[in-house]
Design a protein around this motif. Sequence first.
Motif, PDB file in Angstrom:
ATOM      1  N   GLN A 258       0.979  -1.006  -0.171  1.00  0.00           N
ATOM      2  CA  GLN A 258      -0.062  -0.154  -0.018  1.00  0.00           C
ATOM      3  C   GLN A 258       1.082   1.227  -0.048  1.00  0.00           C
ATOM      4  OE1 GLN A 258      -2.909  -0.158   3.191  1.00  0.00           O
ATOM      5  NE2 GLN A 258      -4.074  -1.646   1.911  1.00  0.00           N
ATOM      6  N   GLN A 272      -0.928  -4.410   3.436  1.00  0.00           N
ATOM      7  CA  GLN A 272      -2.051  -4.157   4.073  1.00  0.00           C
ATOM      8  C   GLN A 272      -2.028  -4.867   5.646  1.00  0.00           C
ATOM      9  OE1 GLN A 272      -5.490  -6.037   2.006  1.00  0.00           O
ATOM     10  NE2 GLN A 272      -4.624  -8.194   2.495  1.00  0.00           N
ATOM     11  N   TYR A 302     -10.238  -3.085   6.391  1.00  0.00           N
ATOM     12  CA  TYR A 302     -10.319  -1.888   5.215  1.00  0.00           C
ATOM     13  C   TYR A 302      -9.317  -0.567   5.906  1.00  0.00           C
ATOM     14  CZ  TYR A 302     -14.339  -1.292   8.668  1.00  0.00           C
ATOM     15  OH  TYR A 302     -14.962  -1.220   9.717  1.00  0.00           O
ATOM     16  N   SER A 303      -8.568  -0.813   6.979  1.00  0.00           N
ATOM     17  CA  SER A 303      -7.431   0.250   7.097  1.00  0.00           C
ATOM     18  C   SER A 303      -6.472   0.491   5.806  1.00  0.00           C
ATOM     19  CB  SER A 303      -6.868  -0.107   8.285  1.00  0.00           C
ATOM     20  OG  SER A 303      -5.859  -1.082   8.320  1.00  0.00           O
ATOM     21  N   ARG A 304      -6.019   1.671   6.004  1.00  0.00           N
ATOM     22  CA  ARG A 304      -5.152   2.059   4.688  1.00  0.00           C
ATOM     23  C   ARG A 304      -3.920   2.239   5.371  1.00  0.00           C
ATOM     24  NH1 ARG A 304      -2.434   2.877   0.832  1.00  0.00           N
ATOM     25  NH2 ARG A 304      -2.981   4.203  -1.063  1.00  0.00           N
ATOM     26  N   TYR A 306       0.238   3.683   5.818  1.00  0.00           N
ATOM     27  CA  TYR A 306       1.253   4.518   4.946  1.00  0.00           C
ATOM     28  C   TYR A 306       2.511   4.271   5.719  1.00  0.00           C
ATOM     29  CZ  TYR A 306      -3.189   6.948   3.302  1.00  0.00           C
ATOM     30  OH  TYR A 306      -4.368   7.081   3.042  1.00  0.00           O
ATOM     31  N   THR A 336     -13.127   8.493   6.030  1.00  0.00           N
ATOM     32  CA  THR A 336     -12.182   8.148   6.942  1.00  0.00           C
ATOM     33  C   THR A 336     -12.627   8.660   8.334  1.00  0.00           C
ATOM     34  OG1 THR A 336     -10.312   8.629   5.458  1.00  0.00           O
ATOM     35  CG2 THR A 336      -9.862   8.875   7.668  1.00  0.00           C
ATOM     36  N   PHE A 393      -9.044   6.602  -2.262  1.00  0.00           N
ATOM     37  CA  PHE A 393      -9.603   5.309  -2.128  1.00  0.00           C
ATOM     38  C   PHE A 393      -9.727   4.704  -3.409  1.00  0.00           C
ATOM     39  CE2 PHE A 393     -13.857   3.038  -2.039  1.00  0.00           C
ATOM     40  CZ  PHE A 393     -13.402   2.002  -1.168  1.00  0.00           C
ATOM     41  N   ASP A 395     -10.445   0.913  -4.245  1.00  0.00           N
ATOM     42  CA  ASP A 395     -10.671  -0.369  -4.276  1.00  0.00           C
ATOM     43  C   ASP A 395     -10.581  -1.089  -5.634  1.00  0.00           C
ATOM     44  OD1 ASP A 395     -13.143   0.097  -4.982  1.00  0.00           O
ATOM     45  OD2 ASP A 395     -13.878  -0.781  -3.305  1.00  0.00           O
TER      46      ASP A 395
END
Length: 445
Positions: A258, A272, A302-304, A306, A336, A393, A395
Motif C-alpha cells: 500500500q 495491508q 479496510y484500514s489504509r 502508510y 475516513t 480510495f 478499491d
Amino acid sequence: MVVNENTDSIIFFTFFHNICQKQKKKKKKGSSSSMALPPVSSSTTSSPPRSSDSKWASLPETIFHIILNKLMLLSDLARFGAVCSHWRSAAMLRLHQLNVSVDMYFNSQLPLLLIPTEDNSETRRDVFSVTHGRIYSLRLPVPYSKRCSGSSHGWLITIDSQTSVITLMNPFFFGNSRGTINLPRFLEPSTPPDADLDEFININYEYLISKAILSADPIGDPDDYAIMVIYGDMRRLAFCRSGDEDWTCMEEVHDMFQDVIFRSGHFLAVNQEGEVYCCDIISDPPRAKLVLPSIGTTLRNYSRRYIVKTPNGNILQIARLVENTTTSTGEPVASTYGFFVFKMVVLDGVLGWEAEASLGNGSLFLGDNHSTYVDASRFPGCQENCIYFTDDFHDIYTMYHLPYRAYGPCDTGIYKLKDHSFDDFYTPNYSQRHMPPPIWLLPTI
C-alpha cells in the motif's frame, strides 16, 4: 523563497523588495543572514545606477532575453532579478506572466495541493496552500487529464493508456522540456508485448499503478535515481533505475502493498497487514526481506497503511481507518473516521512498533503522494500534531469500473491527534467530481 536544503532556513516568498528589506533590517541589528539573494534597491528612480548596474543593464537585448528564457525555476528568477533594477523589472514581468504574485508562499519542504482549475481545464492545474488557506491560480501546465499515479520529490508520475509509457512531470518547470522525463513502458508480467492494451488490460488504466515513489529528484541525481511502483489488482512491486530499458517486477515478494518510501539506499514497502519489507534493487537478482512485523493490535481489514520517514530518521507507520458504504446504485463511498500512528522501535533487540499518541510539532501529508512529514512549527498556518489527508480510495471496484466515485474524491480533511477530531481544509467542488483527484505536490523552486 530560496531554501537551502542543508539548513533550517525558511525564506518567505514575498519576493525581491520585501526580501531585501528584511535583509537590511537584519544587517542593522548585526545579525547574520542565510539568504542567498543579494540586496537590491527598493527604489528604481531618483538615485543614479551604480557602475556595475549600468554594465548589466546595458547587456544586449538578444543576450538578455536568451538568459531570461533559459530560466525555469522561481529561484532562478529571484537571482536574476537581484542583479540590477532593469533585470528586476524583467523578472517581475515574467512572474506576472506565470500568474505568480508577491503574496504567494512556496517552500520545497511544504506540500501544496494540486487541484483542478476553476474552468476544469484538462491541461492546467491550480494549487491550494494550507498555510494561506486559499487557492493559487497558477494554471500550472499539467497536460494529463487522468488520475496521477504518484507525486514524489516534486514530480507527478503518470501512465499513458495507449502506450503504457510512464512519464515524470514537474509542473513547476512551467512547460520547459526539462520538466518532462519519459521512462520505459510498463507492462504487467502477464501482458504480451504486442497485446492490444485496451482489450488486454481489463482494469481502469488510471489505477494500473496505485502508487509510485522516486528515490531522489531526477534533476539533482540524473544518473542515480530509481522509481518503485505498486501495480495491478494484487498490488505487487516493480522498479526501474535511471538508464534501465525495462521494468523489473519483484514477483517473489508478497502482494497487497500500500505504500513505499526510500531510506538509506533501499525502498521500504508496507503491505495491508502492516508488514514492512526492505527491497534491495542493487543485488542480482533483486531481493526483498521482511524487516518489520505487522502491528500487534487488531485493526480492521479496510484500514489504509502508510509509511513515513521523519527528518531525524524515525520510521512511522500510519493506519487510516476507512468506513466503506455504498450508494443507492451500488457505487462505493469511503469515509475516513480515524488514524493510528506507530513508530519503529527496538524491543529486546528486535525491531517492532510502538503506538504514538502525538506527532509533537510535526504534521503528516498523506494520499496518493510520497507520504511526507513536515515540521509544522516552521510554517505559520500549518497545524501541528495533525494529519492532512486526501482521498486515495481505489478499491477493486474502482479499479475495474468507474475512475472516480459517485460523489467525487471528497474524503479529504485534517485529523487532529490531540482530540481525535476532524476539520476541513479543501473540499472539491461537486461539479469537478469527474476531474483528477487532488494530490499533494512539493514545489520545485
